[in-house]
Design an enzyme around this catalytic site. Sequence first.
Site, PDB file in Angstrom:
ATOM      1  N   ASP A  14     -14.562   8.181  30.157  1.00  0.00           N
ATOM      2  CA  ASP A  14     -15.955   8.228  31.180  1.00  0.00           C
ATOM      3  C   ASP A  14     -16.493   6.748  30.820  1.00  0.00           C
ATOM      4  OD1 ASP A  14     -17.205   8.113  28.419  1.00  0.00           O
ATOM      5  OD2 ASP A  14     -17.837  10.189  28.618  1.00  0.00           O
ATOM      6  N   ASP A  47     -13.523  18.292  33.057  1.00  0.00           N
ATOM      7  CA  ASP A  47     -13.519  18.142  31.153  1.00  0.00           C
ATOM      8  C   ASP A  47     -14.814  18.907  30.606  1.00  0.00           C
ATOM      9  OD1 ASP A  47     -15.930  16.300  30.112  1.00  0.00           O
ATOM     10  OD2 ASP A  47     -15.613  15.908  32.204  1.00  0.00           O
TER      11      ASP A  47
END
Lengths: 374, 374
Positions: free
Chosen positions: A93, A268
């Site tokens: 991320d 996720d």
Amino acid sequence: MSNSFTFRLIKTDGEARRGEISTPHGPVATPAFMPVGTQATVKAVLPEEVRATGADILLGNTYHLMLRPGAERVAALGGLHTFMNWPHAILTDSGGFQVMSLAQLRKIDEKAVVFRSHLDGTMYELTPERSIEIQQLLGADISMQLDECIRLPAERKEIERAMQLSLRWAERSKRAFESAPVGRALFGIVQGGDDKKLRIESARELVPMDFHGYAIGGLAVGEPQEVMLAVIETVAPELPGEKPRYLMGVGTPEDLVEAVARGIDMFDCVLPTRNGRHGLAYTRFGPINLKNARHAEDPRPLDDTSAHPATRTYSRAYLHHLVKASETLGAMLLSAINLAYYQSLMRGMREAIEAGRFDAFRAQVKEQWARGDR
Amino acid sequence: MSNSFTFRLIKTDGEARRGEISTPHGPVATPAFMPVGTQATVKAVLPEEVRATGADILLGNTYHLMLRPGAERVAALGGLHTFMNWPHAILTDSGGFQVMSLAQLRKIDEKAVVFRSHLDGTMYELTPERSIEIQQLLGADISMQLDECIRLPAERKEIERAMQLSLRWAERSKRAFESAPVGRALFGIVQGGDDKKLRIESARELVPMDFHGYAIGGLAVGEPQEVMLAVIETVAPELPGEKPRYLMGVGTPEDLVEAVARGIDMFDCVLPTRNGRHGLAYTRFGPINLKNARHAEDPRPLDDTSAHPATRTYSRAYLHHLVKASETLGAMLLSAINLAYYQSLMRGMREAIEAGRFDAFRAQVKEQWARGDR
């Protein structure tokens, strides 16, 4: 196998999509669930165990890794794959979400977000360019643009401001990514909170920037499931069919099924590992709280039809004992058991889409969850 | 493979002995190190990982298991082997040591020790007969007599009183064991503190009782290594050569080598797992404290010649990171790495004894420890 990022759509069934991503570290069958490896480890699970559950790809957290051990150090040690002994694909991320949820003394302006480390108080500046640089130092197969995540509910004006800033940061991220090694991918992130018009505007601005894939961000922050599903239904039709779609931070098993039904390819979430550490097992028959005394003398495994050895080996009584005794092995087994359940659910969805029976599969898993653990 | 307990002495080299124990759950190559599975789990290590390090036998703690989940419950669930998914041999202690070190409000008399659980305050009575009953309910391949462990230093009178009580409890344990299933074994425990005469008296009283093996108890309670070695040198010649000798609660790698050199066949100790949880790795070149900042950028594995995959795979930098970040995986990897080192040391000793070069092996491992980690 290609060494470069590509996405191949193999089959659709309604809105549900069966595909395959190629990455420099191997293929990812979609719809895919990515276990979260926050601090260069999926908590309490050996990497070979994570792989054995069926994971093709992990998520790494830029915020955590930039603070400790530091991106330059990970790069000097051969990159994140080598560092954590995970030779398969990794998505990182951008750090934006954790800056908002964990860091102290945030100051955000056009140029950057400045924050104080929650570990030692050190000040950091994170720009879109630095976020991309960190992700390249880590060696991510898939990087995410830096965006601004705001908490919901929020004023429309505030949602719009953050969405517009995220679009400008998307452009800067894209430019910064031009020097990344060939074969790696960068995803843009659709923002806009729970506002339909803003979500569409965000998607329509991002698509011409030609990212390798598109994420829906700013969800899984406590909103009701119907809000999340409505946002997916708004955004998915705006996204190019030939690129993967990633719903960030989601979710429960039911969230996954409903999001796949609406065209999402990647997920996720910390739920399977975090809840595993707290004594909750995800199974075909819904979640089972192993702290409950009713399991104390139950010799049955969690699911004797599971393909995952631990799920069909250890008795509920033993898992209850480990949880009650706060033994690390309880967290280890339940984290792995939950990841295995999540991956089996994804595998089930992939097979159902291929066979053109996704709706039947969805009805079946829901019926089993509703049946409960008896 | 025999289904019954037997001990076969294969080779001696000086006082060092290479042997093999048969148990109802498989053979145990001696000298053997038994990892400690306190609460029906070797802390932070999957049972298949424990096995992969080379362990033939685990130790289970009667005190912990009688309190939680309870011996009758473990028996109803198929016994300890099934409960904890360890199909190999198990030795259980008698509970006496933990009663003295963990329980509250102990009252000991001829009949029993009465104590309050450290978990919930419940009162328990442990007699020699109940200790044997518990160990049989757990299904131990090797049980230990109940004894009284006292702290050192202590008055000679007090040491003698506890030693004499332990002898009477040895007789009661032996009688109680008569109804145990065929094939299982019971060991007597030599007590007597650091008093040579009392140790000899204890051994000479126990040997005619004809136990399947003999332990030296009451050591590893903080005394200097030379006291421990002197006790072994006093006791070992009193014990029958055709039966295994177990040094309880010992020890460091050096303790193991020195005790094997004096004729000990079996050990148990929490050091490899406890110290692993605290960031310490045992290696061929001595202990390495991974908390130390000098490891932060060290890409080398702990020992690239190790037969244990994790020992030669993960970098010191990564292990340092896990330990600093308090990640469970650090405890998991270092516990397994330490167990693997202990087992490799035992294997090395066994091979050296077989080859008649135990002294050379002992000199070599000590030289490597002295060389240190460079």
